[in-house]
Design a protein around this motif. Structure first.
Motif, PDB file in Angstrom:
ATOM      1  N   GLU A   1      50.531 135.429 -41.761  1.00 46.83           N
ATOM      2  CA  GLU A   1      51.345 134.671 -42.711  1.00 46.83           C
ATOM      3  C   GLU A   1      50.801 134.803 -44.127  1.00 46.83           C
ATOM      4  O   GLU A   1      51.568 134.892 -45.095  1.00 46.83           O
ATOM      5  N   ASP A   2      49.480 134.833 -44.262  1.00 50.79           N
ATOM      6  CA  ASP A   2      48.879 135.027 -45.580  1.00 50.79           C
ATOM      7  C   ASP A   2      49.211 136.415 -46.129  1.00 50.79           C
ATOM      8  O   ASP A   2      49.491 136.573 -47.326  1.00 50.79           O
ATOM      9  N   LEU A   3      49.152 137.427 -45.260  1.00 55.42           N
ATOM     10  CA  LEU A   3      49.484 138.787 -45.690  1.00 55.42           C
ATOM     11  C   LEU A   3      50.917 138.861 -46.199  1.00 55.42           C
ATOM     12  O   LEU A   3      51.189 139.464 -47.244  1.00 55.42           O
ATOM     13  N   ALA A   4      51.842 138.256 -45.463  1.00 62.22           N
ATOM     14  CA  ALA A   4      53.245 138.279 -45.876  1.00 62.22           C
ATOM     15  C   ALA A   4      53.448 137.540 -47.193  1.00 62.22           C
ATOM     16  O   ALA A   4      54.134 138.034 -48.099  1.00 62.22           O
ATOM     17  N   ALA A   5      52.859 136.358 -47.320  1.00 63.23           N
ATOM     18  CA  ALA A   5      53.014 135.583 -48.550  1.00 63.23           C
ATOM     19  C   ALA A   5      52.404 136.316 -49.744  1.00 63.23           C
ATOM     20  O   ALA A   5      52.994 136.366 -50.836  1.00 63.23           O
ATOM     21  N   ASP A   6      51.230 136.903 -49.540  1.00 64.35           N
ATOM     22  CA  ASP A   6      50.578 137.653 -50.624  1.00 64.35           C
ATOM     23  C   ASP A   6      51.407 138.876 -51.011  1.00 64.35           C
ATOM     24  O   ASP A   6      51.474 139.241 -52.192  1.00 64.35           O
ATOM     25  N   SER A   7      52.040 139.516 -50.022  1.00 62.27           N
ATOM     26  CA  SER A   7      52.878 140.678 -50.311  1.00 62.27           C
ATOM     27  C   SER A   7      54.095 140.290 -51.149  1.00 62.27           C
ATOM     28  O   SER A   7      54.469 140.997 -52.093  1.00 62.27           O
ATOM     29  N   VAL A   8      54.717 139.179 -50.797  1.00 64.21           N
ATOM     30  CA  VAL A   8      55.885 138.717 -51.560  1.00 64.21           C
ATOM     31  C   VAL A   8      55.508 138.522 -53.023  1.00 64.21           C
ATOM     32  O   VAL A   8      56.218 138.967 -53.939  1.00 64.21           O
ATOM     33  N   ARG A   9      54.388 137.888 -53.265  1.00 60.05           N
ATOM     34  CA  ARG A   9      53.977 137.596 -54.642  1.00 60.05           C
ATOM     35  C   ARG A   9      53.475 138.854 -55.373  1.00 60.05           C
ATOM     36  O   ARG A   9      53.850 139.106 -56.525  1.00 60.05           O
ATOM     37  N   ALA A  10      52.631 139.641 -54.701  1.00 59.15           N
ATOM     38  CA  ALA A  10      51.965 140.750 -55.370  1.00 59.15           C
ATOM     39  C   ALA A  10      52.938 141.829 -55.830  1.00 59.15           C
ATOM     40  O   ALA A  10      52.744 142.441 -56.887  1.00 59.15           O
ATOM     41  N   PHE A  11      54.003 142.061 -55.061  1.00 60.81           N
ATOM     42  CA  PHE A  11      54.924 143.152 -55.391  1.00 60.81           C
ATOM     43  C   PHE A  11      56.181 142.672 -56.120  1.00 60.81           C
ATOM     44  O   PHE A  11      57.066 143.462 -56.420  1.00 60.81           O
ATOM     45  N   GLU A  12      56.230 141.377 -56.424  1.00 59.55           N
ATOM     46  CA  GLU A  12      57.385 140.839 -57.134  1.00 59.55           C
ATOM     47  C   GLU A  12      57.618 141.503 -58.491  1.00 59.55           C
ATOM     48  O   GLU A  12      58.774 141.733 -58.875  1.00 59.55           O
ATOM     49  N   PRO A  13      56.575 141.860 -59.271  1.00 57.69           N
ATOM     50  CA  PRO A  13      56.832 142.513 -60.562  1.00 57.69           C
ATOM     51  C   PRO A  13      57.590 143.837 -60.449  1.00 57.69           C
ATOM     52  O   PRO A  13      58.178 144.295 -61.441  1.00 57.69           O
ATOM     53  N   PHE A  14      57.589 144.445 -59.267  1.00 58.72           N
ATOM     54  CA  PHE A  14      58.286 145.722 -59.084  1.00 58.72           C
ATOM     55  C   PHE A  14      59.740 145.541 -58.675  1.00 58.72           C
ATOM     56  O   PHE A  14      60.494 146.520 -58.638  1.00 58.72           O
ATOM     57  N   ARG A  15      60.147 144.329 -58.378  1.00 54.96           N
ATOM     58  CA  ARG A  15      61.498 144.094 -57.853  1.00 54.96           C
ATOM     59  C   ARG A  15      62.500 143.880 -58.980  1.00 54.96           C
ATOM     60  O   ARG A  15      62.337 143.001 -59.821  1.00 54.96           O
ATOM     61  N   ALA A  16      63.550 144.704 -58.987  1.00 56.99           N
ATOM     62  CA  ALA A  16      64.652 144.474 -59.907  1.00 56.99           C
ATOM     63  C   ALA A  16      65.421 143.234 -59.476  1.00 56.99           C
ATOM     64  O   ALA A  16      65.434 142.877 -58.292  1.00 56.99           O
ATOM     65  N   PRO A  17      66.077 142.534 -60.408  1.00 63.00           N
ATOM     66  CA  PRO A  17      66.866 141.358 -60.019  1.00 63.00           C
ATOM     67  C   PRO A  17      67.904 141.708 -58.955  1.00 63.00           C
ATOM     68  O   PRO A  17      68.450 142.812 -58.932  1.00 63.00           O
ATOM     69  N   LEU A  18      68.135 140.772 -58.071  1.00 62.61           N
ATOM     70  CA  LEU A  18      69.120 140.950 -57.011  1.00 62.61           C
ATOM     71  C   LEU A  18      70.501 141.134 -57.635  1.00 62.61           C
ATOM     72  O   LEU A  18      70.896 140.390 -58.541  1.00 62.61           O
ATOM     73  N   SER A  19      71.234 142.138 -57.177  1.00 61.08           N
ATOM     74  CA  SER A  19      72.579 142.354 -57.701  1.00 61.08           C
ATOM     75  C   SER A  19      73.512 141.260 -57.197  1.00 61.08           C
ATOM     76  O   SER A  19      73.255 140.614 -56.171  1.00 61.08           O
ATOM     77  N   ALA A  20      74.626 141.086 -57.913  1.00 58.16           N
ATOM     78  CA  ALA A  20      75.619 140.091 -57.494  1.00 58.16           C
ATOM     79  C   ALA A  20      76.161 140.426 -56.112  1.00 58.16           C
ATOM     80  O   ALA A  20      76.383 139.538 -55.278  1.00 58.16           O
ATOM     81  N   ALA A  21      76.351 141.730 -55.835  1.00 58.26           N
ATOM     82  CA  ALA A  21      76.895 142.138 -54.534  1.00 58.26           C
ATOM     83  C   ALA A  21      75.901 141.839 -53.414  1.00 58.26           C
ATOM     84  O   ALA A  21      76.292 141.374 -52.336  1.00 58.26           O
ATOM     85  N   ASP A  22      74.612 142.092 -53.654  1.00 58.36           N
ATOM     86  CA  ASP A  22      73.611 141.826 -52.621  1.00 58.36           C
ATOM     87  C   ASP A  22      73.439 140.330 -52.397  1.00 58.36           C
ATOM     88  O   ASP A  22      73.243 139.881 -51.262  1.00 58.36           O
TER      89      ASP A  22
END
Length: 255
Positions: free
Chosen positions: A129-150
């Motif tokens: 669970e820590d690995l998953a939570a850390d992954s969500v936070r650590a790679f967030e700067p690389f994520r483009a905003p969610l499109s309206a369609a998605d």
């Protein structure tokens, strides 16, 4: 491709941070064989024998997990934010993995989640669970905003207010307190097949019992929404990547 991008003729790759077993492991062979696709090599795999439905039906029932490859989600698929390259993402993943230590899960079982079948841990793991939570936070700067369609597509599923909040903040509803690690083996199954499939796959897995050692994260890349994901890089904990696939390298011919 999202509807927003399609309107302008733009092909948008997607990336994901997944757990993927070592490509030479029994667990990788088990999961990849069931879904009919090896995301490391890019090769199609023949349908296993002895399943509780005909091969053609099984291919249809595993179409969705086949597109993603055998994996457990840590950071759900996303388009890259402007100014980022996939090499930047791989470098960040290498740094992320280098400071982590491998761990084992106590066990896995084949379970039914909603209408689909998956491998899931038999008990909670704080390390996972820590690995998953850390992954969500650590790679967030690389994520483009969610499109309206998605976003609209995600909202078709019944989501709680908290899940919608996660969706709008992190691009995915099932993070942190809503996270449940699983490795998908089928798409939605008709009622008549859910228990026969679960029992059949559990029997296969019980004969194998490979266990699950979490010792790396993997970056998967999907060149466009119509194509399958492939392993772009696998980053072992405490060390350098053992493989890197150039985005321009074509997959091998289907078998």
């Amino acid at each position: 491709m999202s509807r927003d991008a399609a309107e302008f003729g733009i092909v948008t790759s997607r990336y994901a941070v997944f757990y993927a077993p070592s490509p030479d492991s029994a667990l990788w062979a088990f999961g990849s064989g069931l879904i009919g696709y090896d995301a490391e090599s890019g090769a199609s795999l023949p349908c296993p024998e002895g399943l509780p439905c005909p091969p053609a039906e099984w291919r249809a029932l595993t179409e969705e997990p086949r597109r993603y490859g055998f994996h457990g989600t840590l950071k759900a698929p996303f388009s890259l934010a402007g100014g980022s390259a996939d090499s930047d993402l791989v470098t960040a993943a290498r740094d992320f993995a280098s400071g982590r230590s491998a761990f084992d899960l106590p066990g896995l079982d084949v379970v039914t989640i909603g209408a689909f079948t998956a491998l899931a841990p038999t008990s909670r793991s704080n390390a996972l669970e820590d690995l998953a939570a850390d992954s969500v936070r650590a790679f967030e700067p690389f994520r483009a905003p969610l499109s309206a369609a998605d976003r609209e597509r995600r909202l078709r599923a019944p989501l709680s207010g908290r899940q919608i909040g996660h969706l709008d903040r992190w691009g995915y509803p099932y993070v942190f307190d809503e996270f449940r690690f699983h490795m998908t083996l089928t798409g939605p199954l008709p009622d008549r097949l859910r228990e026969p499939v679960r029992a059949s796959l559990q029997q296969r897995y019980a004969a194998l019992r490979p266990g699950l050692r979490v010792d790396a994260v993997a970056i998967f890349r999907q060149p466009d929404r119509a194509g399958p994901f492939r392993v772009l890089a696998r980053l072992p904990f405490g060390g350098p990547p053992v493989s890197y696939i150039s985005p321009g390298r074509p997959p091998p011919a289907a078998s």
